[in-house]
Design a protein around this motif. Structure first.
Motif: not given
Lengths: 289, 403
Positions: B98, B111-112, B115, B123-124, B127-128, B171-172, B175
């Protein structure tokens, strides 16, 4: 239609038939009998007649609402305590148990190999006023001579929590155990701290297990009478004890039946409301995945 | 990129030589061993690797070759037993995932499930602590890029495999990582979709310009997509190069066998002419291998030679001089549509594969059991370096696997 095709179509129904028969004979019929008894009047000597006397329900509630409410409150506290204790245990076994997972689960189940009543009775021995725990504490002067544990609400709730804990641990464990470890890695990869990963991924995905655990704990705990009978006193009587007394001691079958129905209705309503609030559809979807 | 830097990350900084750009990822002698019940298993055996900024770089190899472990070490999911991992010059060993500015696309997508597509991709950023407005804009742009606009309220299970794959990618990428790590992301898709996604991935990589490190066991995938690739085997690098270099000039027996269909001819060297080796063959046959000296060829020693099946020509008569030519008998003919594959047994006992294009003017060249000549240009004979036998203590470990 040929014989074999007819047979093939009937097979599923034939397979569920024993189950249905069992339910009808041992659940549906007794339920209707009990409903019928609850509106009868009379006594054990001269016999009971069906008079559709619904008044028994009102009388039962007026007479015993304290015990009803106490049962629900004890059940809720027990469920909460079980949840608080069981979640970390289940989490630890699921994620840190490694090769010992099965052994640890077996330890959780081990108390079931001894009868429920015997186990509760053992707590009675341990906690009684002159039992091994309190006599030692009193000898050392750590508690006053008139201190007691039995016959208090904490004793009954403690007993319930102890007895129903495995019903909470197991479903939560199953929910956590089948969590794909890649999801935890993905959360960490996406900048999630340990806390964020738990709050946003682990906890929501373990909700189906928690949901099942809460039902499996709350319903039998609220209806229990063994713990209150063995560990409790006059001021900790639960509705289960009242029903037992009405039935076996006072032989007032209509009242016992009416009280049972009120309890059943209250629990069913509670469960449906709970499912509504938690959005079971979603919970069950995740569980079915 | 406002990722929290840990002390470890800031501690070791290797100064780049002046004038040269800092490589995106540099692996310095990284090794990974696992202890298992059968003893110590070496998954990755002291690998050195430099991956440039903006490169599409593949780690190719059979399962258990250490490619996934290498990728997971870059991502921070495994810590190397030895060595350094430099991300733009900073040693990131010991930095948890992280706090590493790389993102991963998992093989299972991960994948979650609880959600929506939007929440997964956001998501990322959440978190940031990226602002709500910016999160919304960036997620929207990313879903456009992977062609999933309009699906943002869906749950992952309502999407097809290919769509789930795109969500994982978005998703990746949303970020804006300094490198994107992809762990066999196409393995779960069927052939048609996989081929489409290969081109799609390539397009997305060109558009975002982010370094992609791609793990695969599928040689076609690696050849199609990569700027450069390494072929790994038993925790080591067999060959590093562009897809064309690796395909046209496999350096080792393993690479020749793993990439494409390869013919392997082993023969004793009869004479050397400069660096060209002449192999023993029948009087009217000819087996010449240029540039064999660097592969360790010497008179009287055995040499492994490979020839790609599509470079070989089948004829009834002996071809003219200046070509490598050996005799054989057709053992099998397989019609493949655009081409026909022949299996030809040589006098030496080896079986060679030959691909012949089914061009409009081509007749059936030879049937089963026909005696034929096989010939090719001498520069298509490639001398192979025999891989050094592994040291005794680690040789038995390689069966362990590490995926």
């Amino acid at each position: 239609m040929s014989r074999s095709r007819l047979g093939a179509r009937l097979t599923p129904y034939l397979l569920v038939l024993p189950g249905w028969l069992w339910l009808v004979v041992f659940f549906v019929v007794p339920t209707f009998v009990m409903l019928s008894v609850s509106t009868q009047t009379g006594d054990i000597v001269s016999g009971f007649q069906q008079t559709f006397h619904w008044r028994t329900y009102v009388d039962g509630w007026n007479q015993y609402h304290t015990q009803f409410i106490r049962s629900i409150v004890y059940g809720l506290i027990t469920t909460l305590l079980c949840l608080v204790i069981a979640y970390p245990v289940a989490y630890w076994i699921a994620f840190r148990g490694g090769a010992h997972k099965s052994s640890l689960l077996f330890l959780i189940l081990l108390p079931f190999f001894v009868s429920f009543v015997i186990r509760t009775q053992s707590w009675n021995f341990i906690l009684s006023d002159n039992g091994m725990l309190l006599s030692a504490l009193k000898n050392w002067g750590l508690v006053s001579q008139d201190f007691h544990i039995l016959a208090t609400a904490p004793a009954v709730i403690g007993g319930l929590t102890y007895n129903f804990l495995p019903f909470m641990v197991l479903p939560i464990y199953v929910g956590l155990e089948r969590l794909d470890p890649a999801l935890l890695e993905a959360a960490a990869d996406l900048y999630g701290s340990k806390t964020a990963t738990f709050r946003k991924v682990v906890l929501p995905l373990s909700m189906p297990g928690v949901f099942a655990g809460v039902l499996l704990t709350f319903v039998p705990a609220a209806a229990d009478y063994v713990n209150a009978a063995i560990l409790g006193g006059a001021r900790t009587t639960m509705i289960g004890n009242v029903i037992q007394t009405e039935y076996f001691t006072n032989l007032d079958y209509p009242k016992a039946s009416a009280l049972s129905f009120i309890l059943m209705a209250a629990l069913l309503l509670g469960v449906f409301a709970y499912a509504r609030v938690l959005g079971t559809e979603d919970v069950l979807d995740v569980a079915a995945r | 990129m406002d990722v929290v830097k840990t002390p470890q990350q800031a501690a070791v900084t290797v100064e780049p030589p002046p004038g040269e750009p800092v490589p995106a990822i540099e692996l310095v002698k990284i090794a990974k061993t696992f202890s298992s019940r059968r003893g110590i298993v070496t998954a990755v055996d002291a690998i050195d690797l430099v991956i440039g900024e903006g490169e599409f770089f593949s780690l190719l190899g059979p399962s258990g070759c250490g490619k996934t472990t290498t990728l997971r070490m870059i991502g921070g999911f495994e810590e190397p037993t030895e060595g350094q991992i430099l991300l733009y010059g900073d040693d990131v060993v010991g930095v948890p995932p992280n706090h590493r500015d790389v993102n991963m696309v998992f093989q299972s997508y991960a994948l979650f499930p609880h959600m929506s597509v939007f929440e997964n991709v956001a998501f990322g950023l959440r978190r940031k602590a990226v602002s709500k407005a910016e999160t919304k804009a960036r997620v929207g742009d990313m879903l456009d890029l992977v062609q999933l606009d309009g699906k943002s309220d869906r749950r992952p299970r309502e999407l097809s495999g290919g769509q789930q794959q795109r969500v994982a990618l978005a998703r990746a990428l949303v970020n804006r990582p300094r490198a994107l790590l992809l762990d066999e992301p196409l393995a779960a898709l069927d052939l048609k979709l996989r081929q489409a996604m290969q081109l799609e991935l390539k397009r997305i990589q060109r558009e975002v310009g982010i370094t992609f490190v791609f793990v695969t066991h599928d040689q076609n995938e690696a050849l199609t997509m990569s700027d450069r690739l390494v072929v790994m085997n038993a925790g080591r690098i067999e060959q590093l190069g562009s897809p064309r270099e690796v395909y046209e000039h496999p350096r080792t027996r393993f690479v020749a066998g793993f990439i494409g269909t390869s013919n392997l001819i082993t023969g004793r060297v009869r004479a050397m002419d400069g660096s060209t080796a002449l192999l023993e063959a029948a009087a009217d046959e000819c087996l010449v291998v240029p540039e064999a000296a660097s592969a360790g060829a010497g008179v009287g020693r055995d040499l492994d030679v490979t020839v790609r099946p599509e470079k070989i020509v089948i004829s009834e008569d002996r071809p003219g001089s200046g070509r490598c030519a050996i005799r054989g008998r057709v053992a099998e003919v397989v019609y493949l549509g655009t081409s026909t594959q022949y299996a030809v047994a040589t006098a030496g006992g080896t079986e060679l594969s030959v691909f012949v294009q089914n061009a409009s003017d081509a007749d059936d060249i030879a049937g089963r059991g026909a005696d034929v000549w096989l010939s090719w240009r001498p520069d298509h004979s490639l001398a192979l370096v025999t891989t050094q036998p592994a040291p005794a203590e680690s040789r038995s470990d390689l069966s362990g696997g590490n995926q």
